[in-house]
Motif scaffolding. Sequence first.
Motif, mmCIF file in Angstrom:
data_model
loop_
_atom_site.group_PDB
_atom_site.id
_atom_site.type_symbol
_atom_site.label_atom_id
_atom_site.label_comp_id
_atom_site.label_asym_id
_atom_site.label_seq_id
_atom_site.Cartn_x
_atom_site.Cartn_y
_atom_site.Cartn_z
ATOM 1 N N ALA A 378 -27.231 -49.917 -14.390
ATOM 2 C CA ALA A 378 -26.712 -49.604 -15.619
ATOM 3 C C ALA A 378 -26.772 -50.907 -16.767
ATOM 4 C CB ALA A 378 -25.095 -49.925 -15.469
ATOM 5 N N THR A 381 -22.289 -50.801 -19.784
ATOM 6 C CA THR A 381 -21.418 -49.989 -19.018
ATOM 7 C C THR A 381 -22.304 -48.597 -18.891
ATOM 8 O OG1 THR A 381 -20.118 -49.317 -20.919
ATOM 9 C CG2 THR A 381 -19.434 -51.101 -19.707
ATOM 10 N N THR A 383 -24.901 -46.075 -17.910
ATOM 11 C CA THR A 383 -25.963 -45.844 -16.621
ATOM 12 C C THR A 383 -27.448 -45.570 -17.301
ATOM 13 O OG1 THR A 383 -24.348 -44.692 -15.293
ATOM 14 C CG2 THR A 383 -26.792 -44.307 -14.969
ATOM 15 N N GLN A 406 -27.554 -57.631 -24.286
ATOM 16 C CA GLN A 406 -26.852 -56.718 -23.052
ATOM 17 C C GLN A 406 -27.152 -57.333 -21.456
ATOM 18 O OE1 GLN A 406 -24.584 -54.904 -24.014
ATOM 19 N NE2 GLN A 406 -24.995 -54.255 -25.997
ATOM 20 N N THR A 420 -26.261 -58.775 -11.306
ATOM 21 C CA THR A 420 -26.177 -58.788 -12.339
ATOM 22 C C THR A 420 -27.197 -59.820 -13.292
ATOM 23 O OG1 THR A 420 -24.058 -57.823 -12.512
ATOM 24 C CG2 THR A 420 -24.569 -58.800 -14.715
#
Length: 765
Positions: A378, A381, A383, A406, A420
């Motif tokens: 992702a 948020t 996908t 992002q 992440t």
Amino acid sequence: FSVMHSMDSVNCNPIASCYSGNNHINPYQPKMDDQAALSRLYPVTAQNQASFPGKQIFSATTARIHGSVYFVNAAGLAAQGMQGVNVVARWIDPATGLPSGAYAASSVSGFLFCGNAGNTVTGFNDATGLPFNRFGSNDPTLEGFFDLGGLQIPNAATTAQYQLTVEPIDPLLSETVGPYEPWQVQPSGAIQPITVTVTLGRDLHQDILMQKSGIATQEWFDPTSYASPAALPVVGDWTAALGPYGDSDYFWFNAQANRTLSVVVTALDDFGNISQNKAQPVIGMWSLADPGLFPAPANSPSAFNTIYAGETRLDAELLQNTSFRVAIADSRGDGRPDYHYHARVLYGDTVTPMRASVAGGTPLAVKGLGFQANLTMAVATATAPLLALSSTQLLATAPALADGVQNVALKDAATGAASTMTGVLTYGAGPTDKIVMLSGANPGTPIGGQAPYPLRVAVLASDGITPVAGASVFFTSTPPLSFSACGGSTSCTVLTDQTGQTSTQMTVLTASVMTISAELAPASYTPPQQIQTTLLGTSSSLDISLSSPNSWIAQGATVNAPLTARVLSNGTPDGGRTVNYKITKGSGTFTSATATTNAAGYVSSTLQVANFASDVQVSLCVAPANAPCQSFYGTAVPLSALRLRSVTGAMQEALVGQTFQPFTIRVTDSSASPDPVLGASVVFQSLVGRMPNNEPILWIGQSTSTQQPMPVILSSTQATVLSDINGLATIQPSTGGIQGAAVILGTASVGSASQQFQLQSLPTN
């Protein structure tokens, strides 16, 4: 049923409710096992017998069996001692030849050994600060030791046969039994019952070898220690075992700051099945430079800390670019040949390219560790659909998002692992990017007329050089005017192409000074960067406005240049007017030297030039007075001055069966503010091939993210396309009917200029 048992069943409290009258035996009467245990704790000996009138010497009136339970090696010989096995001795009734249920005693192997010594991951002391290893010995000879003293021989006999068996400790009713309490460990391997003969007052040594038990094997890595960790496998996934006793495995790897990762360890049994009654893995992390702080700065506080069977997971945040150490240990500091585990590090390291278009569709290559088929990706948020994946890299399609920086997140739903990468991908315009004007100044333009020169802007990175593709630019004007990029509307948001540019023609709507703005990503940044220019709207009884009064034409080209004008009267279209076309410099022909305006005031003719050699100038005048007039200028651009810039579609990935987007390039001259060139012969050459094993190329720009072999070439094509009035030349890429996954490696060239394009169709499985 021994009186001294760990706990009662919930249905047997008090115990007499279940065992009262069982063979008329008082449930509170100590059984042989109880008597043996009490006598071992408080034995009557020759030294203290006088203090206990009527008592007999314990060792003289009972028999003893002692020994150790062992794992076996590949040759079937005794290896490491095995803790936590319940060794049971049952008297064999000579009348029936069957083992007795009444005359029985048990001993747990390793009961004298240290069941919990702590570990480097979670530390060596309990919550009160006391060391875990304060109970039990660290003598390795006691690891599998059992002691069956106090065995009675009924019927006044002096010898008897006893049967020895082994069994796991009941994890429910005996979970507090040491050395493994409260998490019991299943035995490894098995034995056939052993029959031995015992004699009153004698001690029999009998070892037990667990056949087909887990066998210690050489790991794929050298023995490790905190000071000497092994390199983490490049795929981030491996299996190993924690053995012998006290073993911990240490690994190191390089990672970047502003990342998170998950280390997942799943406990396995001897046969590779997920197990929660073997090893209890815990995980720790340190920087490689850490001299050795225990417990680890980042650690899983307990084993099996997730909802997934047999899984321990450490989720860690990385705060610096450095090398890190990972340790896997048993929570008790234990280690045995049957303590197998499967480990995986899920870590996303880099994203290439670091820019994506606001419109989405940008192919993204992510490198890291521990990627598997069930991975999802992702951006923010949204996908990002995966196109291809291996253990260390994946290819995905960027979703559409607003301008800005992002995060990219990877997640594995099967284990809960996640990684992440914070702030690694910039969509469109970043916070320090710039917007600059390439052209936009215009003379006064009549109402209803198109300004001679388009508003052309570029978005550049903070270095003022690198173009930013896919950035949002908002066109607006006060008072309003009509923008061609907005489909004639008075405002809209458009995206920059791969050269970082966007442009629009402007049609005047009012006789006033209009302030025209191009704002960079106003939806993401407040206040947005912007550039402004002005345009004077005029009005008179007779005006002529020429669309695109300048054209740059490739030298030697044979082309048709459209010449479109609009005749207006006080801002109103003037239909039925005659316009005369005349060449005032150079040579060429017209499809019509005289044309009449339509109801909207438009008139059009085409200038035809062959083997264009030098500049041409055309005058367009309104009859009958041949006034007012406008001039068109055609400038010859030599082959050596031509340049190529990719506009769209230079790098694409699609699944087999999907159609590639067109590939478009722009031909320009070599001026500081490049102008589009008409009529340049652009040669598109393509090679179609297939990668070994259908592997993805993962090429980004002009270099690959990984070193991979060149594809096997299956076919080639060549096509020549003339650039249009906007300098654009386009082809539709195709694999040419080749079935299955394929790659297209191509080059667009004109003169000495060239641009590469690289596309791949990927298998769907």
